[in-house]
Design an enzyme around this catalytic site. Structure first.
Site, short mmCIF file in Angstrom:
data_model
loop_
_atom_site.label_atom_id
_atom_site.label_comp_id
_atom_site.label_asym_id
_atom_site.label_seq_id
_atom_site.Cartn_x
_atom_site.Cartn_y
_atom_site.Cartn_z
N ARG A 125 94.71 42.76 -6.22
CA ARG A 125 94.85 43.95 -7.08
C ARG A 125 94.36 43.72 -8.51
NH1 ARG A 125 94.83 44.95 -2.85
NH2 ARG A 125 96.43 45.80 -1.49
N SER A 132 102.16 52.19 -3.80
CA SER A 132 103.10 51.07 -4.00
C SER A 132 103.27 50.84 -5.49
CB SER A 132 102.56 49.78 -3.38
OG SER A 132 102.44 49.95 -2.00
N GLU A 159 102.39 47.27 -10.11
CA GLU A 159 100.99 47.47 -9.74
C GLU A 159 100.45 48.69 -10.52
OE1 GLU A 159 100.05 47.19 -5.55
OE2 GLU A 159 98.57 48.79 -5.76
C1 LIG Z 1 99.81 57.99 -1.96
C2 LIG Z 1 99.10 56.79 -2.51
C3 LIG Z 1 98.75 55.75 -1.68
C4 LIG Z 1 98.09 54.62 -2.19
N1 LIG Z 1 97.76 53.61 -1.34
C5 LIG Z 1 97.12 52.53 -1.82
C6 LIG Z 1 96.75 51.46 -0.93
O1 LIG Z 1 96.97 51.50 0.26
N2 LIG Z 1 96.13 50.37 -1.47
C7 LIG Z 1 95.86 50.27 -2.81
O2 LIG Z 1 95.29 49.26 -3.23
N3 LIG Z 1 96.19 51.27 -3.67
C8 LIG Z 1 96.81 52.39 -3.21
N4 LIG Z 1 97.15 53.40 -4.07
C9 LIG Z 1 96.89 53.24 -5.52
C10 LIG Z 1 95.52 53.79 -6.01
O3 LIG Z 1 95.05 54.82 -5.17
C11 LIG Z 1 94.48 52.68 -6.10
O4 LIG Z 1 94.87 51.67 -7.03
C12 LIG Z 1 93.11 53.23 -6.53
O5 LIG Z 1 92.16 52.22 -6.36
C13 LIG Z 1 93.07 53.70 -7.99
O6 LIG Z 1 91.86 54.43 -8.18
P1 LIG Z 1 91.76 55.61 -9.26
O7 LIG Z 1 90.36 56.09 -9.27
O8 LIG Z 1 92.80 56.62 -9.04
O9 LIG Z 1 92.03 54.78 -10.61
P2 LIG Z 1 92.98 55.19 -11.82
O10 LIG Z 1 94.38 55.27 -11.35
O11 LIG Z 1 92.41 56.35 -12.53
O12 LIG Z 1 92.80 53.89 -12.73
C14 LIG Z 1 93.28 52.63 -12.30
C15 LIG Z 1 92.68 51.53 -13.18
O13 LIG Z 1 91.28 51.47 -12.95
C16 LIG Z 1 90.55 51.68 -14.18
N5 LIG Z 1 89.35 52.45 -13.81
C17 LIG Z 1 89.28 53.55 -13.02
N6 LIG Z 1 87.98 53.90 -12.84
C18 LIG Z 1 87.24 53.02 -13.55
C19 LIG Z 1 85.84 52.84 -13.78
N7 LIG Z 1 84.91 53.64 -13.23
N8 LIG Z 1 85.45 51.80 -14.57
C20 LIG Z 1 86.35 50.97 -15.14
N9 LIG Z 1 87.68 51.09 -14.97
C21 LIG Z 1 88.11 52.10 -14.18
C22 LIG Z 1 91.51 52.40 -15.10
O14 LIG Z 1 91.20 52.13 -16.46
C23 LIG Z 1 92.84 51.79 -14.69
O15 LIG Z 1 92.99 50.53 -15.31
C24 LIG Z 1 97.79 54.55 -3.58
C25 LIG Z 1 98.13 55.61 -4.42
C26 LIG Z 1 98.77 56.73 -3.89
C27 LIG Z 1 99.11 57.88 -4.80
#
Ligand SMILES: Cc1cc2nc3c(=O)[nH]c(=O)nc-3n(C[C@H](O)[C@H](O)[C@H](O)COP(=O)(O)OP(=O)(O)OC[C@H]3O[C@@H](n4cnc5c(N)ncnc54)[C@H](O)[C@@H]3O)c2cc1C
Length: 303
Positions: free
Chosen positions: A176, A226, A296
């Site tokens: 992560r 999570s 996380e």
């Molecule tokens: C119902 C549910 C289930 C989930 N299941 C999982 C799972 O099974 N496994 C898992 O790993 N995660 C899971 N997640 C968490 C989440 O979806 C992941 O961590 C996902 O990768 C985050 O992506 P995001 O685009 O929403 O990033 P954000 O939440 O918008 O940002 C997360 C981080 O990434 C950075 N970031 C985002 N985009 C960029 C970019 N283009 N360049 C640089 N930095 C960037 C942000 O600054 C921040 O630090 C889940 C979430 C939910 C709500």
């Protein structure tokens, strides 16, 4: 943010991509949080470059977000600018068994595109509700798969607006985490290497994993997935359950009764409620099992 700065930003960014005092509960899966002073939906690398250079020059704070699915935003909002890398930067291309995709593409779209092209390796990602950029930064993973297993190259923009291409080794993927979070790079594009597969089997795997999620996870409530990282040698959900915290509720936030590893927005929670549940869980699990649960979910803004 003063009006002359806003005026300057509106010379770089089309009006429809610019949101002033934007409620972040509309931009995060927790559905909580105060306003962002300004939120910009970035559309091109050139816009991003101009914005980054400008914001650095005037020493204005900025944050990059994707789909907001791993974020807890403070109830008092976020100062400075939020640069959202989302659907406006979501190209999808395939070359044999290689996919090149924009950072703003959703993992669900990416996994469906891979399946359409009979490519296997992204089935695990189909139910993760984030963008590709966010998933690469977090090295998102599920059901035995992780982004680091498929990512071969990542195109990023540096803090100075330079473009770099990082290979797999330079990404320093960890559980992560990756090099991106420490370096403040922005992910622009990602190259992934997949394997030719049987389309029926790929779709069947995706459907099986989707059913497993529905059965085990509280998808009917807003959350960020999570809440805690998996501690070495343990499962956070189990530790939380053993500490007697299943269903613990503070304000509108709750430790899910369906899956203790999820803190959910049960009923009009504030971010402060969610954070208080998180802190209580961390304290009580430490008292009960001597294990420190690390978040996380990423906190941003003023609480
Ligand atoms: C119902 C549910 C289930 C989930 N299941 C999982 C799972 O099974 N496994 C898992 O790993 N995660 C899971 N997640 C968490 C989440 O979806 C992941 O961590 C996902 O990768 C985050 O992506 P995001 O685009 O929403 O990033 P954000 O939440 O918008 O940002 C997360 C981080 O990434 C950075 N970031 C985002 N985009 C960029 C970019 N283009 N360049 C640089 N930095 C960037 C942000 O600054 C921040 O630090 C889940 C979430 C939910 C709500």
């Amino acid at each position: 943010m003063n009006t002359s700065l806003l005026e300057y930003i509106s010379t770089i960014i089309p009006k429809e991509n610019l949101f002033v005092e934007e409620p972040m509960n509309q931009r995060t899966t927790f559905r909580t949080g105060g306003n962002a002073e300004i939120l910009i939906e970035v559309e091109t690398e050139e816009q991003l470059k101009q914005l980054i250079i400008f914001l650095n020059k005037i020493e204005e704070e900025y944050h990059i977000i994707g789909n907001g699915s791993n974020l807890l935003i403070g109830d008092r909002g976020i100062r400075g600018a939020i640069l959202q890398i989302g659907s406006r930067m979501s190209k999808l291309e395939v070359y044999g068994t290689t996919i090149v995709a924009g950072a703003g593409v959703l993992l669900s779209q990416l996994a469906a595109f891979a399946a359409k092209n009979k490519l296997s390796g992204l089935e695990f990602a189909s139910g993760i509700p984030g963008t590709l950029g966010g998933a690469v930064v977090m090295n998102a993973g599920a059901y035995g798969g992780e982004m680091c297993q498929v990512v071969t190259k990542v195109k990023v923009m540096t803090y100075e607006g330079e473009i770099l291409e990082l290979d797999h080794e330079t990404m320093e993927f960890q559980y992560r985490n990756s090099v991106i979070r420490n370096k403040k790079f922005v992910v622009l594009e990602v190259e992934m290497s997949l394997e030719l597969g049987d389309q029926k089997e790929i779709l069947a795997k995706m459907s099986e994993l989707s059913s497993a999620r529905k059965e085990k996870q509280p998808l009917e409530f807003p959350s960020a997935g999570s809440t805690f990282k998996r501690p070495e040698g343990h499962f956070s959900g189990k530790l939380i359950m053993e500490a007697g915290l299943k269903g613990l509720q503070i304000g509108g936030a709750q430790v899910s009764e369906k899956h203790c590893g999820f803190v959910i927005n049960r009923d009009h929670a504030t971010s402060a409620d969610i954070l208080e549940v998180i802190r209580t869980v961390q304290d009580r699990v430490f008292e009960n099992a001597g294990v420190k649960l690390e978040m996380e979910v990423i906190c941003l803004g003023d609480f």
